[in-house]
Design an enzyme around this catalytic site. Structure first.
Site, PDB file in Angstrom:
ATOM      1  N   ASP A 193       0.858  -1.196   0.000  1.00  0.00           N
ATOM      2  CA  ASP A 193       0.000   0.000   0.000  1.00  0.00           C
ATOM      3  C   ASP A 193       0.890   1.241   0.000  1.00  0.00           C
ATOM      4  OD1 ASP A 193      -2.342   1.742   0.407  1.00  0.00           O
ATOM      5  OD2 ASP A 193      -3.338  -0.130   0.934  1.00  0.00           O
ATOM      6  N   HIS A 265      -2.980   3.145  -4.670  1.00  0.00           N
ATOM      7  CA  HIS A 265      -2.296   2.765  -3.419  1.00  0.00           C
ATOM      8  C   HIS A 265      -0.889   2.260  -3.715  1.00  0.00           C
ATOM      9  CE1 HIS A 265      -5.591   3.439  -0.647  1.00  0.00           C
ATOM     10  NE2 HIS A 265      -6.428   2.822  -1.461  1.00  0.00           N
ATOM     11  N   GLU A 344      -9.965   2.620  -5.052  1.00  0.00           N
ATOM     12  CA  GLU A 344      -9.511   3.965  -4.722  1.00  0.00           C
ATOM     13  C   GLU A 344      -8.329   4.413  -5.576  1.00  0.00           C
ATOM     14  OE1 GLU A 344     -10.871   4.337  -0.107  1.00  0.00           O
ATOM     15  OE2 GLU A 344      -8.948   3.355  -0.428  1.00  0.00           O
ATOM     16  N   TRP A 410     -17.137  -3.967  -1.064  1.00  0.00           N
ATOM     17  CA  TRP A 410     -16.776  -3.316   0.215  1.00  0.00           C
ATOM     18  C   TRP A 410     -17.537  -2.026   0.438  1.00  0.00           C
ATOM     19  CZ3 TRP A 410     -13.984   1.390   0.945  1.00  0.00           C
ATOM     20  CH2 TRP A 410     -13.484   1.988  -0.224  1.00  0.00           C
TER      21      TRP A 410
HETATM   22  C1  ACM Z   1     -10.912  -0.467   0.792  1.00  0.00           C
HETATM   23  O1  ACM Z   1     -11.353  -0.384   1.942  1.00  0.00           O
HETATM   24  N1  ACM Z   1     -10.301   0.564   0.244  1.00  0.00           N
HETATM   25  C2  ACM Z   1     -11.080  -1.654  -0.001  1.00  0.00           C
END
Ligand code: ACM
Length: 638
Positions: A193, A265, A344, A410
């Site tokens: 990340d 990320h 994201e 999610w």
């Molecule tokens: C996440 O919580 N960004 C998958």
């Protein structure tokens, strides 16, 4: 010493009482069917362990080692049963007729017969071990019963983010132990990340020599006011450690699914290899709204949380790099699935980059979402050709879903519903339903620092328990695409292994119940009042931290009336409930709750019941307050 012995006896006694009165005999997750029969099997050193098949040998050893720890004796093992001999018989005969991962246990006065093989037998032994009392005893008494069991879902997952904070491989093994004990079978290891790259890749050593270290960590909640602590933070797993964890997990029938985040990320990878950015020369942007908002020199591993614009450039060089990384990843992880992230990924740099805009034109894509879809589809093709399948977070739906991808829902349940309607496999992990275990269990100021949660963002075990992973809006023929459910453990605010345990327990036990347990066997009252207290008491004695539930029977908030009956039950076997009615915080100096009692509140007044639960090893619940109100004017009723 005498007193200690007495206390141990009392807690052993209370564990037994809990287990014996419970229709599910204390087993978590709840078995598909369980029927108590009359009589008991007394396990002592005269009992023989019969295990004919070589494939069952490891599971037989596991059971015997457990019996040594509980009874202080090992069972003699035999390949065949002698008539009349009192025995525990493990057999794979008949296992092929059971559902996948299923088992049966038949306990009579003279025999415990366990049918199962591989994972099924392993799970049978987990259940059998749960039936054995906690106290050490050279005679272990087990209630006669018939148990038939198999899982509701094939994918029963728990995730761990080791990028924001790093945990040793020995803690990861302990994590795996807990998962296995509760019949979870997939460990999703979030290895990369913005704040750290945690897996050694031999072809790209700078991923760990540079990407595994950051110069500090944000203090308090993001964006915060305290800056970063300026303490260097680092950690990564060598390939040897990874292999060891993967093999350890496999020995407990747990598949490890690695996650290599792309295209977002990616700050840690970009810090190591700036050419993976759209703008290699550009300094690192460290975040919006922070007091230190702005840039830092060069490409930096991030020290704050959030989402960052500097993502992988979709160039041939980047694809070559990621393929090189994945080549090593797939040799380390036998899992069919590789998680490629996909969440994201801001499009700001792709919008600004002449290279990306040209690529969008050349590929005849609609926009940057199309480019993200192209990115994921290319990686999917690469991995499919190597015999692997991808899982991605639900953003991979945007701009067109890769043909064979599994979607992890999610951001609520909608992504999962959309993917299932496209006949794609789905794993449900919605934060809104309690499956983000990094969210706090309660609104109490006693909770530690966590991601700041609105009411809907709380995650406590009852919320997890009440969630059904199969959305009722799905047509029957598409419900089957929901392959399972997972709890996620993001670790921005989880600095230590003890805090990981505090955040995941007892939520993980509720997860195991919804992942394994059949829908018609769900019973929150039985779970909370009969079985959970027993398991939390065992964890208490096993050096595991957890969130201690507040007293059973106490409602938070305001109760109106003149006379109130306070009737509570302990949420942890052997734990004590202390309370006050004088506005002081309860501790051991408060009143000890022993039996229901009445509280009279004079007209126009209120009293506040404050409780705390303290476990045998001294763990404490948050203080829970109930306002007993009889028309006081300073009580706000909602
Ligand atoms: C996440 O919580 N960004 C998958």
């Amino acid at each position: 010493m005498k007193k200690l012995y007495f206390l141990l006896l009392i807690s052993a006694f209370s564990l037994t009482v809990f287990a014996q009165s419970d229709e599910n005999m204390g087993i978590i997750p709840v078995p598909a069917s369980i029927k108590k029969n009359s009589g008991q099997f007394v396990l002592d050193k005269t009992v023989v362990l019969v295990s004919a098949e070589a494939t069952n040998a490891k599971n037989a050893d596991l059971l015997n080692a457990f019996i040594v720890s509980k009874g202080g004796f090992a069972l003699r093992t035999e390949k065949a049963l002698t008539k009349g001999q009192k025995a525990i018989v493990l057999t794979a005969v008949g296992a092929d007729d059971l559902p996948a991962e299923g088992y049966s246990i038949n306990i009579s006065t003279n025999e415990i017969k366990v049918v199962g093989k591989d994972a099924g037998l392993f799970y049978a032994i987990q259940s059998l071990m749960q039936l054995m009392p906690e106290k050490k005893n050279d005679k272990i008494t087990i209630q006669a019963a018939t148990i038939k069991d198999y899982p509701r879902f094939g994918y029963r997952g728990l995730h761990l983010d080791v990028a924001r904070h790093f945990y040793t491989s020995s803690f990861v093994k302990k994590y795996i132990d807990r998962m296995a004990a509760y019949k979870l079978n997939t460990f999703h290891w979030h290895l990369t990340d913005d704040q750290g790259w945690r897996i050694e890749i031999k072809k790209y050593p700078k991923l760990t020599t540079i990407g595994a270290s950051r110069n500090g960590t944000i203090v308090g909640n993001y964006p915060g006011t305290g800056g970063t602590d300026e303490v260097p933070y680092k950690g990564h797993y060598t390939q040897e450690e990874i292999k060891e964890v993967v093999a350890y997990a496999a020995s407990k029938y747990i598949t490890v699914v690695p996650e290599i985040e792309m295209p977002g990320h990616a700050s840690a990878a970009i810090a190591a290899y700036p050419e993976l950015s759209c703008f290699p020369e550009r300094d690192t942007w460290v975040g919006e709204n922070a007091p230190w908002s702005g840039t830092r020199k060069g490409k930096q591993v991030q020290q704050t949380w959030g989402v960052f614009d500097d993502v992988f450039v979709p160039s041939e060089n980047t694809f070559k790099f990621l393929e090189g990384v994945l080549d090593e990843v797939i040799t380390l992880f036998p899992s069919k699935y590789i998680h490629i992230g996909g969440d994201e990924c801001p499009k700001a740099y792709w919008k600004e980059s002449a290279f990306c805009q040209q690529l969008i034109k050349e590929l005849n894509l609609k926009d940057e979402h199309g480019l993200q879809s192209y990115f994921i589809q290319r990686m999917e093709k690469y991995l499919n050709a190597k015999g692997k399948s991808i899982i991605g977070w639900d953003e991979i739906l945007e701009g067109g879903l890769a043909p064979n991808a599994t979607v992890m829902s999610w951001r609520g349940v909608d992504g999962g519903i959309e993917a299932a309607k496209l006949n794609h496999d789905v794993i449900m992990t919605p934060g809104s339903m309690g499956l983000y275990f990094d969210h706090k269990s309660s609104a109490s100021p006693d909770e530690p620092l966590t991601i700041s949660g609105l009411q809907s963002g709380f995650s406590n075990y009852t919320k997890v328990y009440n969630y059904d992973p199969v959305p009722s809006v799905l047509p029957a023929e598409q419900k089957k695409f929901v392959r399972g459910v997972q709890g996620n453990v993001w670790t921005e605010y989880i600095e230590s292994a003890e805090k990981v345990e505090y955040m995941i327990l007892p939520k993980m036990l509720a997860l195991s119940e919804i992942a394994w347990g059949q829908l018609d066997r769900k019973n929150l009252t039985n779970f909370t009042e009969e079985r959970l207290p027993l398991h939390l008491a065992k964890l208490d004695g096993a050096g595991t931290n957890y969130w201690v539930p507040t007293p059973i029977g106490q409602a938070a908030g305001i109760l109106n009336g003149k006379e109130h009956t306070i009737s509570l039950k302990t949420p942890v076997a052997g734990a004590k409930i202390y309370y006050t009615l004088d506005n002081y915080r309860p501790t051991e100096t408060g009143a000890l709750y022993t039996a229901p009692f009445k509280v009279n509140v004079p007209e126009g007044k209120k009293k506040i019941l404050k409780t705390v639960v303290i476990t045998p090893t001294g763990k404490r619940s948050v203080v829970l307050e109930t306002v007993l109100n009889n028309g006081a004017t300073d009580v706000k009723t909602k």
